[in-house]
Design an enzyme around this catalytic site. Sequence first.
Site, mmCIF file in Angstrom:
data_model
loop_
_atom_site.group_PDB
_atom_site.id
_atom_site.type_symbol
_atom_site.label_atom_id
_atom_site.label_comp_id
_atom_site.label_asym_id
_atom_site.label_seq_id
_atom_site.Cartn_x
_atom_site.Cartn_y
_atom_site.Cartn_z
ATOM 1 N N GLU A 46 0.066 5.443 0.967
ATOM 2 C CA GLU A 46 -0.633 6.298 1.129
ATOM 3 C C GLU A 46 -0.037 8.074 0.903
ATOM 4 O OE1 GLU A 46 -1.657 5.499 5.085
ATOM 5 O OE2 GLU A 46 -2.503 3.510 4.858
ATOM 6 N N GLU B 199 -3.148 -5.396 -3.205
ATOM 7 C CA GLU B 199 -3.133 -5.628 -4.505
ATOM 8 C C GLU B 199 -3.883 -4.754 -5.629
ATOM 9 O OE1 GLU B 199 -4.696 -4.981 -1.547
ATOM 10 O OE2 GLU B 199 -6.478 -6.848 -0.842
ATOM 11 N N ASN C 237 0.767 -1.074 -0.040
ATOM 12 C CA ASN C 237 0.072 0.207 0.126
ATOM 13 C C ASN C 237 0.888 1.214 0.093
ATOM 14 O OD1 ASN C 237 0.981 -0.817 2.593
ATOM 15 N ND2 ASN C 237 -0.889 0.260 3.674
ATOM 16 N N CYS D 200 -4.421 0.733 -2.277
ATOM 17 C CA CYS D 200 -3.543 -0.680 -1.667
ATOM 18 C C CYS D 200 -3.097 -1.224 -2.166
ATOM 19 C CB CYS D 200 -5.480 -1.509 -2.041
ATOM 20 S SG CYS D 200 -6.367 -0.699 -0.521
ATOM 21 N N CYS E 192 -9.982 -5.542 1.002
ATOM 22 C CA CYS E 192 -11.326 -4.159 0.909
ATOM 23 C C CYS E 192 -12.309 -5.224 -0.165
ATOM 24 C CB CYS E 192 -10.708 -3.223 1.028
ATOM 25 S SG CYS E 192 -10.248 -2.205 -0.278
ATOM 26 N N CYS F 128 -10.600 -3.748 -3.537
ATOM 27 C CA CYS F 128 -9.429 -5.112 -4.379
ATOM 28 C C CYS F 128 -10.405 -5.953 -4.949
ATOM 29 C CB CYS F 128 -8.399 -4.768 -3.415
ATOM 30 S SG CYS F 128 -7.312 -3.799 -2.966
HETATM 31 N N1 THU Z 1 -5.117 -1.801 2.640
HETATM 32 C C1 THU Z 1 -4.703 -2.074 1.455
HETATM 33 O O1 THU Z 1 -3.957 -2.223 1.233
HETATM 34 N N2 THU Z 1 -5.842 -3.289 1.008
HETATM 35 C C2 THU Z 1 -6.873 -3.925 1.246
HETATM 36 O O2 THU Z 1 -7.501 -4.426 1.081
HETATM 37 C C3 THU Z 1 -7.503 -3.181 2.595
HETATM 38 C C4 THU Z 1 -6.219 -2.171 3.167
HETATM 39 C C5 THU Z 1 -4.717 -0.337 3.093
HETATM 40 C C6 THU Z 1 -5.309 0.603 2.702
HETATM 41 C C7 THU Z 1 -4.875 1.890 3.571
HETATM 42 O O3 THU Z 1 -3.125 2.264 3.420
HETATM 43 C C8 THU Z 1 -4.426 1.235 4.651
HETATM 44 O O4 THU Z 1 -4.293 -0.841 4.089
HETATM 45 C C9 THU Z 1 -5.571 1.076 5.546
HETATM 46 O O5 THU Z 1 -6.745 0.815 4.992
#
Ligand code: THU
Length: 129
Positions: A44, A55, A42, A53, A88, A91
């Site tokens: 940000e 994925e 991920n 994310c 999520c 994703c």
């Molecule tokens: N996140 C992912 O990378 N993948 C997911 O399937 C769920 C959430 C990340 C997004 C964000 O940077 C952090 O996790 C918290 O939500």
Amino acid sequence: MTDQKLIDAALAVRKNAYCPYSGYRVGAALVDDRGQMHLGCNVENAAYPQGNCAEASAIGAMISAGGKTIVTIAVAGGRDAVTACTPCGGCRQRINEFANEQTRIIVSGDDGNWDTYLMAELLPASFHL
Ligand code: THU
């Protein structure tokens, strides 16, 4: 490509996550239809919705390298400990775009335990054009 190798790769790339806002590190490792592995974490952003994310990063790497289909994707996430980070909703849709009926999603825990799901279990009755 063994499941354990994919999980280990997801755990390793998780260390590179850029997540100063959530502190929640996620790593994803997938193997494509040609047996190639692609990684993502991920990423940000201070403008929160611009974050990526893990994925999505791994899928971007696969498509950039010419891969077409996700055979298996392993996801590992958590703040300090690695918890079961199921993809999520967004994703799930992203993975579904490059999945088939056999595509597996592995969710790794902290203790060496992991669960495996089929795409249709995580996103039943999914949207397709
Ligand atoms: N996140 C992912 O990378 N993948 C997911 O399937 C769920 C959430 C990340 C997004 C964000 O940077 C952090 O996790 C918290 O939500």
